[in-house]
Design an enzyme around this catalytic site. Structure first.
Site, PDB file in Angstrom:
ATOM      1  N   HIS A 105     -16.868  15.118  37.575  1.00  0.00           N
ATOM      2  CA  HIS A 105     -15.421  15.306  37.506  1.00  0.00           C
ATOM      3  C   HIS A 105     -14.856  14.949  36.145  1.00  0.00           C
ATOM      4  O   HIS A 105     -13.646  14.823  35.979  1.00  0.00           O
ATOM      5  CB  HIS A 105     -14.728  14.553  38.643  1.00  0.00           C
ATOM      6  CG  HIS A 105     -14.792  15.331  39.916  1.00  0.00           C
ATOM      7  ND1 HIS A 105     -15.704  15.069  40.893  1.00  0.00           N
ATOM      8  CD2 HIS A 105     -14.096  16.397  40.335  1.00  0.00           C
ATOM      9  CE1 HIS A 105     -15.557  15.946  41.873  1.00  0.00           C
ATOM     10  NE2 HIS A 105     -14.583  16.760  41.558  1.00  0.00           N
ATOM     11  N   ASP A 127      -6.753   8.004  42.252  1.00  0.00           N
ATOM     12  CA  ASP A 127      -5.937   8.860  43.136  1.00  0.00           C
ATOM     13  C   ASP A 127      -6.815   9.783  43.983  1.00  0.00           C
ATOM     14  O   ASP A 127      -6.403  10.231  45.046  1.00  0.00           O
ATOM     15  CB  ASP A 127      -5.016   9.760  42.301  1.00  0.00           C
ATOM     16  CG  ASP A 127      -3.964   8.959  41.569  1.00  0.00           C
ATOM     17  OD1 ASP A 127      -3.748   7.785  41.933  1.00  0.00           O
ATOM     18  OD2 ASP A 127      -3.354   9.509  40.638  1.00  0.00           O
ATOM     19  N   GLU A 132       3.331   4.400  41.533  1.00  0.00           N
ATOM     20  CA  GLU A 132       3.108   5.346  40.438  1.00  0.00           C
ATOM     21  C   GLU A 132       4.435   6.029  40.112  1.00  0.00           C
ATOM     22  O   GLU A 132       5.494   5.624  40.595  1.00  0.00           O
ATOM     23  CB  GLU A 132       2.036   6.390  40.823  1.00  0.00           C
ATOM     24  CG  GLU A 132       0.632   5.814  40.867  1.00  0.00           C
ATOM     25  CD  GLU A 132      -0.459   6.871  40.839  1.00  0.00           C
ATOM     26  OE1 GLU A 132      -0.135   8.073  40.728  1.00  0.00           O
ATOM     27  OE2 GLU A 132      -1.649   6.485  40.919  1.00  0.00           O
TER      28      GLU A 132
HETATM   29  C1  LIG Z   1      -8.897  15.556  40.668  1.00  0.00           C
HETATM   30  C2  LIG Z   1      -9.235  14.325  39.873  1.00  0.00           C
HETATM   31  C3  LIG Z   1      -8.425  13.213  39.976  1.00  0.00           C
HETATM   32  C4  LIG Z   1      -8.729  12.058  39.247  1.00  0.00           C
HETATM   33  N1  LIG Z   1      -7.929  10.972  39.388  1.00  0.00           N
HETATM   34  C5  LIG Z   1      -8.230   9.837  38.726  1.00  0.00           C
HETATM   35  C6  LIG Z   1      -7.437   8.670  38.886  1.00  0.00           C
HETATM   36  O1  LIG Z   1      -6.463   8.652  39.616  1.00  0.00           O
HETATM   37  N2  LIG Z   1      -7.797   7.559  38.200  1.00  0.00           N
HETATM   38  C7  LIG Z   1      -8.908   7.524  37.393  1.00  0.00           C
HETATM   39  O2  LIG Z   1      -9.191   6.460  36.845  1.00  0.00           O
HETATM   40  N3  LIG Z   1      -9.657   8.617  37.219  1.00  0.00           N
HETATM   41  C8  LIG Z   1      -9.332   9.765  37.855  1.00  0.00           C
HETATM   42  N4  LIG Z   1     -10.108  10.874  37.678  1.00  0.00           N
HETATM   43  C9  LIG Z   1     -11.191  10.833  36.691  1.00  0.00           C
HETATM   44  C10 LIG Z   1     -12.474  10.328  37.283  1.00  0.00           C
HETATM   45  O3  LIG Z   1     -12.346   8.993  37.702  1.00  0.00           O
HETATM   46  C11 LIG Z   1     -13.568  10.364  36.210  1.00  0.00           C
HETATM   47  O4  LIG Z   1     -13.705  11.654  35.702  1.00  0.00           O
HETATM   48  C12 LIG Z   1     -14.907   9.897  36.775  1.00  0.00           C
HETATM   49  O5  LIG Z   1     -15.824   9.780  35.723  1.00  0.00           O
HETATM   50  C13 LIG Z   1     -15.409  10.875  37.770  1.00  0.00           C
HETATM   51  O6  LIG Z   1     -16.550  10.376  38.403  1.00  0.00           O
HETATM   52  P1  LIG Z   1     -17.831  11.281  38.509  1.00  0.00           P
HETATM   53  O7  LIG Z   1     -18.682  10.671  39.541  1.00  0.00           O
HETATM   54  O8  LIG Z   1     -17.460  12.697  38.721  1.00  0.00           O
HETATM   55  O9  LIG Z   1     -18.421  11.034  37.049  1.00  0.00           O
HETATM   56  P2  LIG Z   1     -19.138  12.056  36.057  1.00  0.00           P
HETATM   57  O10 LIG Z   1     -18.133  12.996  35.531  1.00  0.00           O
HETATM   58  O11 LIG Z   1     -20.310  12.640  36.713  1.00  0.00           O
HETATM   59  O12 LIG Z   1     -19.600  11.053  34.904  1.00  0.00           O
HETATM   60  C14 LIG Z   1     -18.656  10.414  34.080  1.00  0.00           C
HETATM   61  C15 LIG Z   1     -19.373   9.585  33.001  1.00  0.00           C
HETATM   62  O13 LIG Z   1     -19.998   8.473  33.621  1.00  0.00           O
HETATM   63  C16 LIG Z   1     -21.404   8.534  33.456  1.00  0.00           C
HETATM   64  N5  LIG Z   1     -21.990   8.154  34.737  1.00  0.00           N
HETATM   65  C17 LIG Z   1     -21.931   8.810  35.913  1.00  0.00           C
HETATM   66  N6  LIG Z   1     -22.556   8.116  36.867  1.00  0.00           N
HETATM   67  C18 LIG Z   1     -23.012   6.987  36.289  1.00  0.00           C
HETATM   68  C19 LIG Z   1     -23.741   5.860  36.738  1.00  0.00           C
HETATM   69  N7  LIG Z   1     -24.133   5.744  38.003  1.00  0.00           N
HETATM   70  N8  LIG Z   1     -24.033   4.894  35.846  1.00  0.00           N
HETATM   71  C20 LIG Z   1     -23.645   4.970  34.557  1.00  0.00           C
HETATM   72  N9  LIG Z   1     -22.962   6.020  34.071  1.00  0.00           N
HETATM   73  C21 LIG Z   1     -22.649   7.007  34.927  1.00  0.00           C
HETATM   74  C22 LIG Z   1     -21.711   9.964  33.063  1.00  0.00           C
HETATM   75  O14 LIG Z   1     -22.889  10.070  32.285  1.00  0.00           O
HETATM   76  C23 LIG Z   1     -20.481  10.334  32.285  1.00  0.00           C
HETATM   77  O15 LIG Z   1     -20.567   9.867  30.966  1.00  0.00           O
HETATM   78  C24 LIG Z   1      -9.845  12.046  38.388  1.00  0.00           C
HETATM   79  C25 LIG Z   1     -10.657  13.175  38.280  1.00  0.00           C
HETATM   80  C26 LIG Z   1     -10.353  14.306  39.012  1.00  0.00           C
HETATM   81  C27 LIG Z   1     -11.219  15.508  38.859  1.00  0.00           C
END
Ligand SMILES: Cc1cc2nc3c(=O)[nH]c(=O)nc-3n(C[C@H](O)[C@H](O)[C@H](O)COP(=O)(O)OP(=O)(O)OC[C@H]3O[C@@H](n4cnc5c(N)ncnc54)[C@H](O)[C@@H]3O)c2cc1C
Length: 510
Positions: free
Chosen positions: A94, A161, A274
């Site tokens: 994400h 969120d 918020e």
């Molecule tokens: C619809 C939407 C709403 C959102 N709302 C919020 C919000 O309200 N507040 C907020 O703070 N964020 C929000 N986000 C952002 C979200 O928290 C970050 O993009 C988060 O990184 C997504 O988690 P992921 O598992 O998809 O990570 P990824 O996108 O898969 O990875 C993110 C980063 O973390 C690293 N990573 C992933 N897993 C691990 C692990 N286990 N150990 C070490 N590194 C790792 C990856 O290599 C990369 O660099 C939102 C995103 C979306 C799409």
């Protein structure tokens, strides 16, 4: 270079002599051969994210069935005498700027850990005396953690969120939402981690044990290790939430009221707060009762921007003091638009999972997998009036970026642990500003240009914003981003990932 058959045989022999699996473009650990994939489907999934802006291909994708697989993958690269490969943990992808990608390296599909675990990677422990916690796999989605803890009448205390991100992915950033002003970000509510470092070592860390790794990893953008387990603080869960939206036409009053509300403590305090902007008469009105929408639409037309505070107050179904608590809490607000306070009463689960119905609706319309040229900033409180004038009223309104989803809400610096890697402004109160645009594939640059204009406006007016979930064009920009934290960040990188293997998509060291 012309390759003759003798050269080919030579390379095959070298491969078979232990350099790795011969069918890969790069040498990879042979013992993982059945878990490493390079078919078109696997590569495509690993070179796509929610941003749909960046796409870079890894050489292979690891589908681990155990933490040992991740250790094996990283230590093989770390110990390689030739060119090591980079490794990116991919949570739910994400990210919006390719942060979980690894050009030419290996992406670790973290969700695969869960598929082989039969639910065993969420373990709930503790008691009322010592407190409750959950030991959670880094690959777990927050929604699954919430569902698991609610079965025990418990819940984590701090959120994002949107709950379909992984624990490891959000802890690598910070994890903020309307609870942050009160409970700190998600990273402030973690007691212990298991991490596979860039040397391939599995290390348990906490404030007492290997604290440098613990503080480095939290908010560490995946630079120091792969989080394979996090111990998350829990508390007894409430059953329902009074969910309010309060409308303003004056930015100064809107923010003053936000700050008054987050300053309330004790039983009358908001559990969640918020704020958002309404700038388009056809966008984001679903929360409001249909009968009231014409009035809100005419306010948007009259003022250009209507701001609203969003408040959540948790309560037990049987608790009939909540209305009185709300009444006391609202004594702290001064002058919202008369009659413009709206309330819904929903279950705790539905409140925390409130973005999911929007996701399903967008997916159905084919509008979820589209470019997301997002910008998230932390803005110091002392400059929010300038920010409103220069960004909201000027850049957004005058250039007709009125359908953008824009969040704006305050939080306290002292709820953040400054030893962690996450970077925030140097003021006691700062605001999260989220510009959460969706675009077409052929026009995301228009929004990106607008975001760059916002950054330029802040830079040229001395507004010391910090990007959250951001990307920076050069190492120098990252150094400026980290500011006084850069030396520690860099030292930790040398210590825990000296070959710069991890999360190359952040583009800090790679
Ligand atoms: C619809 C939407 C709403 C959102 N709302 C919020 C919000 O309200 N507040 C907020 O703070 N964020 C929000 N986000 C952002 C979200 O928290 C970050 O993009 C988060 O990184 C997504 O988690 P992921 O598992 O998809 O990570 P990824 O996108 O898969 O990875 C993110 C980063 O973390 C690293 N990573 C992933 N897993 C691990 C692990 N286990 N150990 C070490 N590194 C790792 C990856 O290599 C990369 O660099 C939102 C995103 C979306 C799409």
């Amino acid at each position: 270079m012309a390759v003759n058959s003798q050269t080919l045989i030579f390379f095959m022999l070298i491969s078979m002599a232990g350099c790795g699996v011969s069918s890969w473009a790069i040498p990879l650990p042979p013992e993982l051969s059945d878990k490493l994939h390079s078919d078109a489907e696997a590569i495509k999934a690993a070179s796509t994210d929610y941003g749909h802006i960046i796409s870079v291909k890894p050489s292979a994708v690891l589908f681990p069935s155990s933490v040992d697989d991740i250790k094996t993958l990283i230590s093989f690269s770390f110990r390689s005498n030739s060119t090591p490969y980079t490794v990116a943990a991919k949570g739910n992808a994400h990210s919006v700027w390719g942060q979980a990608m690894a050009a030419g390296g290996v992406v670790v599909d973290m969700l695969s850990l869960n598929k082989n675990a039969n639910g065993s990677r969420i373990v709930i422990c503790g008691d009322e005396g010592s407190g409750f916690y959950a030991d959670v796999g880094g690959e777990q989605l927050w929604i699954d953690l919430l569902n698991a803890t609610l079965k025990h009448g418990l819940s984590p205390v701090s959120w994002t969120d949107y709950l379909y991100a992984t624990v490891g992915g959000t802890l690598s950033n910070a994890g903020i939402s309307g609870q942050t002003h009160r409970r700190g970000p998600e990273i402030s509510n973690v007691e212990e981690l298991d991490v596979v470092t860039g040397k391939g070592d599995l290390v348990t860390c906490s404030p007492q044990q290997n604290p440098d790794l613990f503080y480095g990893v939290l908010g560490g953008l995946g630079q120091f290790g792969v989080i394979t387990r996090a111990r998350i603080v829990l508390e007894p869960a409430k059953k329902r939430v009074k969910w309010l939206r309060i409308l303003y036409n004056d930015f100064a009053v809107f923010t003053k009221d936000q700050e008054s509300l987050i300053a309330v403590t004790g039983k009358n305090a908001p559990d969640y707060l918020e704020g958002q902007l309404l700038m388009d008469p056809n966008t984001n009105l679903e929360f409001f009762p249909p009968a009231d929408r014409p009035k809100i639409i005419s306010l948007i037309k009259q003022y250009g921007i209507i701001y609203f505070i969003e408040v959540g107050k948790y309560y037990d179904g049987s608790n009939n003091t909540v209305d009185e608590e709300l009444k006391q809490m609202l004594k702290n607000v001064i002058s919202f638009i008369p009659g413009c306070i709206f309330m819904a009463d929903v279950t705790y689960l539905d409140f925390l999972n409130r973005v999911h119905p929007d996701e399903l609706a967008l997916r159905e319309k084919g509008l979820w997998d589209v470019p997301h040229p997002w910008l998230n900033l932390f803005v110091p409180k002392s400059r929010i009036i300038d920010f409103d004038n220069g960004v909201f009223k000027d850049i957004l309104l005058k250039n007709n970026f009125t359908t953008s989803l824009v969040l704006f809400y305050p939080m306290f610096r002292d709820k953040w642990d400054l030893r962690m890697s996450a970077v925030i402004p140097d003021e006691d109160v700062f605001y999260a500003a989220g510009f959460l645009d969706s675009s077409r594939f052929d026009n995301w640059e228009v929004y990106d240009k607008k975001n760059k204009e916002i950054l330029l406006f802040c830079a040229s007016n001395g507004i010391k914003v910090k990007q959250y979930l951001g990307h920076h064009g050069s190492k120098q920009e990252w150094i400026e981003h980290f500011g006084s934290k850069w030396n520690t960040f860099q030292q930790r990188k040398f210590q825990f990932d000296p070959k710069f293997l991890l999360s190359p998509g952040q583009k800090i060291f790679n």
